[in-house]
Structures are given as structure tokens and as C-alpha cells.
Design a protein around this motif. Structure first.
Motif, PDB file in Angstrom:
ATOM      1  N   LYS A  46      83.502 -18.171  31.366  1.00 37.17           N
ATOM      2  CA  LYS A  46      83.103 -19.429  32.009  1.00 37.17           C
ATOM      3  C   LYS A  46      82.051 -19.185  33.089  1.00 37.17           C
ATOM      4  CE  LYS A  46      87.179 -22.157  30.911  1.00 37.17           C
ATOM      5  NZ  LYS A  46      88.268 -23.019  31.391  1.00 37.17           N
ATOM      6  N   TYR A  47      82.163 -18.052  33.757  1.00 36.66           N
ATOM      7  CA  TYR A  47      81.136 -17.683  34.733  1.00 36.66           C
ATOM      8  C   TYR A  47      79.791 -17.482  34.033  1.00 36.66           C
ATOM      9  CZ  TYR A  47      78.463 -14.686  37.901  1.00 36.66           C
ATOM     10  OH  TYR A  47      77.470 -14.141  38.680  1.00 36.66           O
ATOM     11  N   GLU A  48      79.807 -16.750  32.932  1.00 37.90           N
ATOM     12  CA  GLU A  48      78.559 -16.504  32.197  1.00 37.90           C
ATOM     13  C   GLU A  48      77.986 -17.796  31.631  1.00 37.90           C
ATOM     14  OE1 GLU A  48      76.989 -13.778  32.230  1.00 37.90           O
ATOM     15  OE2 GLU A  48      78.501 -12.375  32.974  1.00 37.90           O
ATOM     16  N   LEU A  49      78.854 -18.697  31.191  1.00 42.88           N
ATOM     17  CA  LEU A  49      78.385 -19.997  30.701  1.00 42.88           C
ATOM     18  C   LEU A  49      77.696 -20.788  31.818  1.00 42.88           C
ATOM     19  CD1 LEU A  49      81.366 -21.142  28.430  1.00 42.88           C
ATOM     20  CD2 LEU A  49      78.993 -20.813  27.696  1.00 42.88           C
ATOM     21  N   ALA A  50      78.258 -20.695  33.021  1.00 36.38           N
ATOM     22  CA  ALA A  50      77.656 -21.405  34.152  1.00 36.38           C
ATOM     23  C   ALA A  50      76.285 -20.831  34.483  1.00 36.38           C
ATOM     24  CB  ALA A  50      78.590 -21.315  35.363  1.00 36.38           C
ATOM     25  N   ILE A  51      76.174 -19.512  34.427  1.00 37.20           N
ATOM     26  CA  ILE A  51      74.917 -18.848  34.779  1.00 37.20           C
ATOM     27  C   ILE A  51      73.765 -19.325  33.891  1.00 37.20           C
ATOM     28  CG2 ILE A  51      73.729 -16.615  34.821  1.00 37.20           C
ATOM     29  CD1 ILE A  51      75.624 -17.033  37.159  1.00 37.20           C
ATOM     30  N   VAL A  52      74.049 -19.555  32.617  1.00 37.84           N
ATOM     31  CA  VAL A  52      72.985 -19.934  31.676  1.00 37.84           C
ATOM     32  C   VAL A  52      72.966 -21.440  31.403  1.00 37.84           C
ATOM     33  CG1 VAL A  52      73.014 -17.673  30.570  1.00 37.84           C
ATOM     34  CG2 VAL A  52      74.464 -19.496  29.660  1.00 37.84           C
ATOM     35  N   SER A  53      73.723 -22.197  32.178  1.00 38.83           N
ATOM     36  CA  SER A  53      73.874 -23.625  31.904  1.00 38.83           C
ATOM     37  C   SER A  53      72.633 -24.416  32.297  1.00 38.83           C
ATOM     38  CB  SER A  53      75.086 -24.158  32.660  1.00 38.83           C
ATOM     39  OG  SER A  53      75.254 -25.536  32.412  1.00 38.83           O
ATOM     40  N   ILE A  54      72.452 -25.531  31.600  1.00 34.79           N
ATOM     41  CA  ILE A  54      71.402 -26.472  31.996  1.00 34.79           C
ATOM     42  C   ILE A  54      71.898 -27.246  33.221  1.00 34.79           C
ATOM     43  CG2 ILE A  54      70.447 -26.690  29.673  1.00 34.79           C
ATOM     44  CD1 ILE A  54      72.003 -29.296  29.368  1.00 34.79           C
ATOM     45  N   ASN A  55      70.975 -27.845  33.962  1.00 38.53           N
ATOM     46  CA  ASN A  55      71.314 -28.501  35.234  1.00 38.53           C
ATOM     47  C   ASN A  55      72.388 -29.578  35.088  1.00 38.53           C
ATOM     48  OD1 ASN A  55      69.625 -26.953  36.789  1.00 38.53           O
ATOM     49  ND2 ASN A  55      67.862 -28.315  36.517  1.00 38.53           N
ATOM     50  N   GLU A  56      72.351 -30.343  33.999  1.00 39.49           N
ATOM     51  CA  GLU A  56      73.297 -31.442  33.820  1.00 39.49           C
ATOM     52  C   GLU A  56      74.745 -30.955  33.737  1.00 39.49           C
ATOM     53  OE1 GLU A  56      70.538 -31.044  32.230  1.00 39.49           O
ATOM     54  OE2 GLU A  56      69.341 -32.852  32.463  1.00 39.49           O
ATOM     55  N   ARG A  57      74.953 -29.726  33.280  1.00 33.67           N
ATOM     56  CA  ARG A  57      76.311 -29.194  33.122  1.00 33.67           C
ATOM     57  C   ARG A  57      76.684 -28.189  34.206  1.00 33.67           C
ATOM     58  NH1 ARG A  57      76.574 -27.794  26.624  1.00 33.67           N
ATOM     59  NH2 ARG A  57      76.119 -29.889  25.839  1.00 33.67           N
ATOM     60  N   LEU A  58      75.733 -27.882  35.059  1.00 32.71           N
ATOM     61  CA  LEU A  58      75.914 -26.770  35.997  1.00 32.71           C
ATOM     62  C   LEU A  58      77.127 -26.965  36.907  1.00 32.71           C
ATOM     63  CD1 LEU A  58      74.566 -24.099  36.633  1.00 32.71           C
ATOM     64  CD2 LEU A  58      73.188 -25.270  38.357  1.00 32.71           C
ATOM     65  N   GLN A  59      77.231 -28.138  37.545  1.00 31.70           N
ATOM     66  CA  GLN A  59      78.322 -28.357  38.492  1.00 31.70           C
ATOM     67  C   GLN A  59      79.693 -28.323  37.804  1.00 31.70           C
ATOM     68  OE1 GLN A  59      78.226 -28.649  42.012  1.00 31.70           O
ATOM     69  NE2 GLN A  59      76.319 -27.660  41.395  1.00 31.70           N
ATOM     70  N   ALA A  60      79.777 -28.943  36.640  1.00 33.08           N
ATOM     71  CA  ALA A  60      81.051 -28.950  35.909  1.00 33.08           C
ATOM     72  C   ALA A  60      81.470 -27.533  35.532  1.00 33.08           C
ATOM     73  CB  ALA A  60      80.933 -29.814  34.662  1.00 33.08           C
ATOM     74  N   ARG A  61      80.503 -26.716  35.158  1.00 36.73           N
ATOM     75  CA  ARG A  61      80.839 -25.354  34.742  1.00 36.73           C
ATOM     76  C   ARG A  61      81.189 -24.457  35.930  1.00 36.73           C
ATOM     77  NH1 ARG A  61      76.958 -24.294  29.410  1.00 36.73           N
ATOM     78  NH2 ARG A  61      78.417 -25.339  27.976  1.00 36.73           N
ATOM     79  N   TYR A  62      80.552 -24.681  37.051  1.00 31.75           N
ATOM     80  CA  TYR A  62      80.964 -23.929  38.239  1.00 31.75           C
ATOM     81  C   TYR A  62      82.385 -24.314  38.648  1.00 31.75           C
ATOM     82  CZ  TYR A  62      76.411 -21.778  39.151  1.00 31.75           C
ATOM     83  OH  TYR A  62      75.275 -21.003  39.071  1.00 31.75           O
ATOM     84  N   ARG A  63      82.707 -25.597  38.515  1.00 32.17           N
ATOM     85  CA  ARG A  63      84.075 -26.030  38.834  1.00 32.17           C
ATOM     86  C   ARG A  63      85.083 -25.439  37.847  1.00 32.17           C
ATOM     87  NH1 ARG A  63      81.431 -30.783  40.696  1.00 32.17           N
ATOM     88  NH2 ARG A  63      81.459 -31.741  38.621  1.00 32.17           N
ATOM     89  N   ASP A  64      84.647 -25.272  36.605  1.00 31.90           N
ATOM     90  CA  ASP A  64      85.519 -24.605  35.622  1.00 31.90           C
ATOM     91  C   ASP A  64      85.852 -23.191  36.063  1.00 31.90           C
ATOM     92  OD1 ASP A  64      85.695 -26.740  33.931  1.00 31.90           O
ATOM     93  OD2 ASP A  64      84.157 -26.036  32.530  1.00 31.90           O
ATOM     94  N   VAL A  65      84.851 -22.496  36.606  1.00 29.78           N
ATOM     95  CA  VAL A  65      85.075 -21.127  37.082  1.00 29.78           C
ATOM     96  C   VAL A  65      86.083 -21.126  38.228  1.00 29.78           C
ATOM     97  CG1 VAL A  65      84.017 -19.100  38.153  1.00 29.78           C
ATOM     98  CG2 VAL A  65      82.778 -20.363  36.379  1.00 29.78           C
ATOM     99  N   VAL A  66      85.915 -22.056  39.155  1.00 30.98           N
ATOM    100  CA  VAL A  66      86.827 -22.143  40.297  1.00 30.98           C
ATOM    101  C   VAL A  66      88.245 -22.457  39.841  1.00 30.98           C
ATOM    102  CG1 VAL A  66      87.374 -23.473  42.385  1.00 30.98           C
ATOM    103  CG2 VAL A  66      85.014 -22.760  41.929  1.00 30.98           C
ATOM    104  N   ASP A  67      88.372 -23.414  38.916  1.00 27.87           N
ATOM    105  CA  ASP A  67      89.694 -23.763  38.397  1.00 27.87           C
ATOM    106  C   ASP A  67      90.349 -22.568  37.706  1.00 27.87           C
ATOM    107  OD1 ASP A  67      89.418 -26.325  39.323  1.00 27.87           O
ATOM    108  OD2 ASP A  67      88.811 -27.166  37.379  1.00 27.87           O
ATOM    109  N   GLU A  68      89.549 -21.855  36.931  1.00 28.44           N
ATOM    110  CA  GLU A  68      90.084 -20.701  36.200  1.00 28.44           C
ATOM    111  C   GLU A  68      90.493 -19.591  37.166  1.00 28.44           C
ATOM    112  OE1 GLU A  68      91.765 -19.877  33.072  1.00 28.44           O
ATOM    113  OE2 GLU A  68      90.210 -21.391  32.766  1.00 28.44           O
ATOM    114  N   TYR A  69      89.767 -19.483  38.272  1.00 31.81           N
ATOM    115  CA  TYR A  69      90.127 -18.498  39.302  1.00 31.81           C
ATOM    116  C   TYR A  69      91.523 -18.785  39.847  1.00 31.81           C
ATOM    117  CZ  TYR A  69      90.407 -16.512  44.005  1.00 31.81           C
ATOM    118  OH  TYR A  69      90.836 -15.866  45.138  1.00 31.81           O
ATOM    119  N   TYR A  70      91.787 -20.044  40.159  1.00 30.79           N
ATOM    120  CA  TYR A  70      93.109 -20.397  40.698  1.00 30.79           C
ATOM    121  C   TYR A  70      94.207 -20.183  39.650  1.00 30.79           C
ATOM    122  CZ  TYR A  70      90.968 -22.270  44.905  1.00 30.79           C
ATOM    123  OH  TYR A  70      90.281 -22.385  46.098  1.00 30.79           O
TER     124      TYR A  70
END
Length: 262
Positions: free
Chosen positions: A208-232
Motif C-alpha cells: 500500500k505504501y508503494e501504491l501510494a508512492i506511484v499514485s495519481i493525485n486524485e487517489r493520493l490522499q486515500a492511499r496514504y490513509r490506507d497506509v496509516v490504517d494498515e499501520y495501526y
């Protein structure tokens, strides 16, 4: 001389038209662990004994003869024929157990097709359903867990491969990182008690981190939040996990990016 005498005896038996004589020698060869000879003789006469008192034992011995040769697939088929034909027979419990156990012994390396592993699992589950109090029930449960771990490991290898392939696309699940996430999620649902659970959890946050790194702007925030959620999720389940240092780096980076966009 004894060898030639033995071969001569066996060749004469093959030509004999006396099924009872063949049966007596098939049992003799079985007891001597000459399983190829016993199986060959029993194959010829097992149909002849239908309706007779010898029918049940001869079919079971035929299955055991193939089992003794380590031809577990053929043995399993004959064991199944036995317990389907004689559901309350003298050897039914043993036939159910050995049918499953033979396929377990023949279960291939996790990297190969696992059809026999799935079949063995199914047969052990049926065995435990029929004989929950059997003296073999504990062994059956232990083997079931071992087989499920093998399947979990196969899924782990697949998930890890997807992660290593990275941004190359797959034909069915898009980006390989996404395929890694899907494979890991499904494995954790199918095998919740697997010893590879932490590995799956780590692969999910890393992907999910790697997906966020290569994400387009429209999905960027959602994917960063996915990383945070997965961390918890990871920290709740593995507060002293072996990947803590790395997942914290993923979290800190993703969290900082979320904060900067608000």
C-alpha cells in the motif's frame, strides 16, 4: 534356487484359474511385504469375490497393497471404493484415515499444484466428522493444520512474488502491488491462524505504501490513509513485531504527506 523357485511359483499362480488359491497367496505376499505381487493377484480376483465373505477384506488388502508400494493416489481411490461400498465395514475407519493420509504423504512442494493437498484436507475433515473420538483424531487434526500451513505458505510465496514484481501489471488484478494486497488479504481470511500472518500483514502495508508512492493525485490522499490504517492494524496485532522499524517509516512518511495536504 530359492529365487527361481519363488518366481516359478508366482508365474504359475498368474496362470491359475483358482481365485481362492490366488487369494491365499495374495495374503501371503502381502504379509511378506511383496506388495506388487499381492496387488497384481488381488486385481485379478477382487471382482470375483463380490457377494462373498472375502469381498470386503480383499478390496481393503488391494488398497493397502498399493499403499505399501507408495502409490498413494491409486491406494486412495481403492480406499474410497471400500468405504463407499462398505460404509459400516470392518475396515471403514482405517480406509478413511489411510485414504487421507496417503494423499498427505504424496502432497507436493508448495510451489507445485496442490490438488492432492486440498483432497487430503477434505478427506481428513470427513474422517473427523465421522470419527471425532477416534484414537487417530488428534493425528488427523495435527496433519490438517500442517496441510493448511502448506497452502498458506504457497499464498505467501505468491504474495511475495507480486510484491517483488512491483509496478509490472498483471492480467487480472492490475498493478502487482494491488495483487499482493488482495492475495494477502484472502490468505489471512482463509488461514487466520497461520504462522505467516505477520508476513502477510507486512506485505500489505509495504504494498500500500508503494501504491501510494506511484499514485495519481486524485487517489493520493486515500492511499496514504490506507497506509496509516494498515499501520495501526499491524501494530494492534503485532506490537512487538519483527517489521516494526520498517512499518513505522511507512507510517511516518504517509502521515506527513496527509498532514501537508490539509
Amino acid at each position: 534356487m530359492l529365487l527361481f523357485s519363488s518366481c516359478g511359483e508366482y508365474n504359475k499362480l498368474l496362470k491359475s484359474q483358482d481365485p481362492d488359491l490366488k487369494y491365499s497367496y495374495a495374503k501371503k505376499y502381502f504379509n511378506q511385504k511383496k506388495y506388487v505381487r499381492s496387488a497384481t493377484l488381488l486385481e485379478e480376483i477382487v471382482q470375483y469375490f463380490r457377494g462373498r465373505t472375502e469381498a470386503e477384506e480383499s478390496l481393503y488388502l488391494l488398497a493397502q497393497s498399493y499403499y505399501g508400494q507408495k502409490d498413494y493416489v491409486t491406494a486412495s481411490e481403492y480406499f474410497k471404493t471400500y468405504y463407499n461400498t462398505y460404509p459400516k465395514g470392518e475396515f471403514t475407519e482405517l480406509a478413511r484415515f489411510y485414504s487421507a493420509y496417503g494423499l498427505y504423504l504424496d502432497s507436493p512442494d508448495p510451489r507445485l499444484d496442490q490438488t492432492q493437498t486440498y483432497e487430503s484436507i477434505q478427506q481428513f475433515l470427513l474422517y473427523l466428522e465421522y470419527y471425532p473420538q477416534s484414537e487417530r483424531a488428534k493425528d488427523a487434526q495435527s496433519i490438517l493444520f500442517e496441510l493448511q500451513e502448506k497452502l498458506a505458505y504457497k499464498e505467501y510465496l505468491a504474495a511475495k512474488l507480486y510484491y517483488n514484481l512491483g509496478t509490472y501489471r498483471t492480467s487480472t488484478m492490475g498493478n502487482n502491488y494491488q495483487a499482493c494486497v488482495i492475495t494477502s488479504e484472502n490468505a489471512m481470511k482463509s488461514y487466520p491462524d497461520t504462522k505467516y500472518r505477520e508476513e502477510f500483514s507486512y506485505l500489505m502495508i509495504a504494498s500500500k505504501y508503494e501504491l501510494a508512492i506511484v499514485s495519481i493525485n486524485e487517489r493520493l490522499q486515500a492511499r496514504y490513509r490506507d497506509v496509516v490504517d494498515e499501520y495501526y492494524n499491524y501494530m494492534n496485532e503485532f506490537p512487538e513485531g519483527k517489521y516494526i522499524k520498517q512499518v513505522k517509516k511507512y507510517f511516518e512518511y504517509a502521515n506527513s504527506k496527509i498532514e501537508k495536504n490539509y
